[in-house]
Design an enzyme around this catalytic site. Sequence first.
Site, mmCIF file in Angstrom:
data_model
loop_
_atom_site.group_PDB
_atom_site.id
_atom_site.type_symbol
_atom_site.label_atom_id
_atom_site.label_comp_id
_atom_site.label_asym_id
_atom_site.label_seq_id
_atom_site.Cartn_x
_atom_site.Cartn_y
_atom_site.Cartn_z
ATOM 1 C CG ASP A 153 -23.161 -16.717 20.014
ATOM 2 O OD1 ASP A 153 -22.147 -17.354 20.355
ATOM 3 O OD2 ASP A 153 -23.481 -16.539 18.831
ATOM 4 C CD GLU A 154 -21.165 -21.876 20.706
ATOM 5 O OE1 GLU A 154 -21.282 -23.080 20.454
ATOM 6 O OE2 GLU A 154 -20.127 -21.229 20.497
ATOM 7 C CG ASP A 201 -25.836 -21.352 19.188
ATOM 8 O OD1 ASP A 201 -24.874 -21.918 18.660
ATOM 9 O OD2 ASP A 201 -26.163 -20.177 18.940
#
Lengths: 377, 409
Positions: free
Chosen positions: B103-104, B8
Amino acid sequence: MKLTCLQDNLKRGLSIVGHAVAGKSTLPVLSNILLATDNGRLKLAATNLELGITCWLGAKVDSEGAVTIPAKLLTDLVGSLPNDRISLELEPSSQSIKLTCARYENNINGISAEEFPDLPALNQGEPIAVFACDVLREAIDQIAFAAATDDSRPVLTGVLLRLRDNHATLASADGYRLAQRIVPLATAVAEPLEVIIPARALIELSRIIAGSEGDVAMTMTSGGGQVLFHTEDIDLVTRVIDGKYPDIERVIPQSYTTRTIVETAELVKAIRVAALFANSSNNIVRLTIESGSDTAPGQIHISANAAEVGNNSSSVDGMVNGEGNKIALNVRFLQEALNAMKTNQIAIETQTEQNPAVFRPVGIDGYVHIVMPMMVR
Amino acid sequence: MRTIMHVDLDAFFCSVEQRRNPTLVGKAFVVGGSANDRGVVATASYAARAYGIHAGTSTAKARQLCPDIIVVKPDYTAYTEAAQEVMEVLLSETSLVEQASIDEAYVDLADIEESADVFARRVQLRVATELRLSISCGIAGNKLVAKAATDTGKKLARAGKMPHAIYVVPPGGEATFLGPLPVDTLCGIGPKTTEKLHAMGVMTLGEIGWTRCSDIRAAFLARHAEELIRMARGIDETPMVYAYTAKSLSHMTTFMRNVDDPAVIESTLLTLSYDLARRLQRKNMRCKVVHCQIRWDIHSSIGRQSALSRATNQGPEIYERARFLLRCLWDQRREIRLVGVGVAQLGDYPQQLGFWDAPLQDIATVPVPADPAEGRAIKIIEDAEQYMGKALSTHRMANMVAKRWSPYQ
């Protein structure tokens, strides 16, 4: 109402009007066919409010009257009866008909004819234009399939009919291809006219006048909202499409760099084989045109390449006038264009791979079919 | 047994902004819409989070909480590019990478020879030195617990600082790890379920998974109950999805107040259609189906879709069909709360040229508003839609777009 007619005639009449019956409608009477006596004949009529078809057939009329009967039941019933004399008798109090044929006796509940919408009939005045039946049919079959089938641009679902002097131009386009046919008229029209007629209605017209000989007279209702085609025993009335048809003249290329003449049947066969592969690859078929030399004829190379299935290539000899070039087309558009050609040879006019391909029958003027290419990386 | 690492990016948008503007480092700032524009916070820096500012807080509220807050307008392109850089680092280590959102990502460590924590530390260092971005990692036997591990690691970090966390759940230790955690830790137990569990007095995952199973089975439908118990015990067999390709895309706008003006709604539809066209063009894809959705209020919505006669990635064509569908769906009497456009059956289709095509548009030539203020406003809508799942729009914006470009007049 009491009359007798032949099963064969009634069956034919029902199949003619049947296509205008509303499939699903909130008005029950639109799922019915009107049966009425009319000047010693039996009149059948059906409408879905967009399209209406009327057909007259020979009958021995004993007493006048009219009623509407559910289309599906009546058509299925008459289709199942033996080819014999059918007698129809209306029971006015219950609006049901008794239909007897050979040893079959049937009673069908109907709806009063008064509920059936009035269909416009041919005005007493002169028709706007008169077409020869077979010429009109051929023209419709050559162009109507190119009209758009989705409703987001309604004018493109129609056929542009343009009457001017002693000829009629029929054109249709779906944005990616255009078909245009010019047919002569027996008599010149009084004044020029442009109207957009739903392609579906014209396809029906072509179907129902298939057996007819003689002429088709065309007229319009006084408001201009409907157009009527009339033969001796069939009427078809359809709404016209409001709107302005796109400028088709601008679409038809005025020049070409390469003109190729090939045998229609050979190209049709090669394209049919290519389609087996193109169907698995976004329908793309590539045509590569090579000019000939003094010793060898020109050629069209046809190829289709489906990554997951395999690939195909073939070639057809042709007379190539101009430099070689190539173009990628939707195989379905190409097949339909070729099917519309009625001559042994066709001419293909091309420019660059971003310009449309123009197809013309060789030896007959008046038909042109234009297909926009596909861009492939 | 699999070993999955969840990655993350810490305060992703803020980190990207800090990277290009080092003066922001350590300061309380947010990425989002401006306060006078009824904007919302997309991401808050950790310094700002210390003031109680989080994603979704209105910018005006953020300013109340922290008067010195710096508001940075979002730059979607920069974030996409930065996310891509991170994915490339991960992919250089192993091909078993699934990007789960901007974003992961999940990484299957099957191909990695190092121990999981050493690998995580090394990747974290690579991203920090090569890209000057901070990531947190969670490692466990499946995706569900790996994500929970990342979140737990981040929570353990000191407030006001980048977490830069690594949290490893030892093999077989999933149930023990989850046991004491609050029920809403797991992705999949949402606010409604949490509320219901709290009402029953169930506060931890251990209670769901072990001590109060019978209560759970009594309170929830059978399938849901078994699912909850399995999740709480740390059992998850969701497979990794590699090379994910979108099957459909959609954009929607919720109006601040319900709207019945067709001009506003159609111009919103235009903006949404153009956004979709741009996304398709970026992916080098075309769509064959367009979908339009409208919502009257929170509970009732209708939609309709229609197949195109050719595959397209052009704004005017998507808009034309979306507007056609809108007109089928909406009689202009009822006020609309939300309008959305979607495209489906995406693929790398060749382009069928047409007679009446508008001049082709690619990303470079899609009309850009002349007034930079408009551009900012539209950008914010886009970004909010992409990252927060819901968009804010105003009549003013919709009207600006309508004035700017109207193809069919």
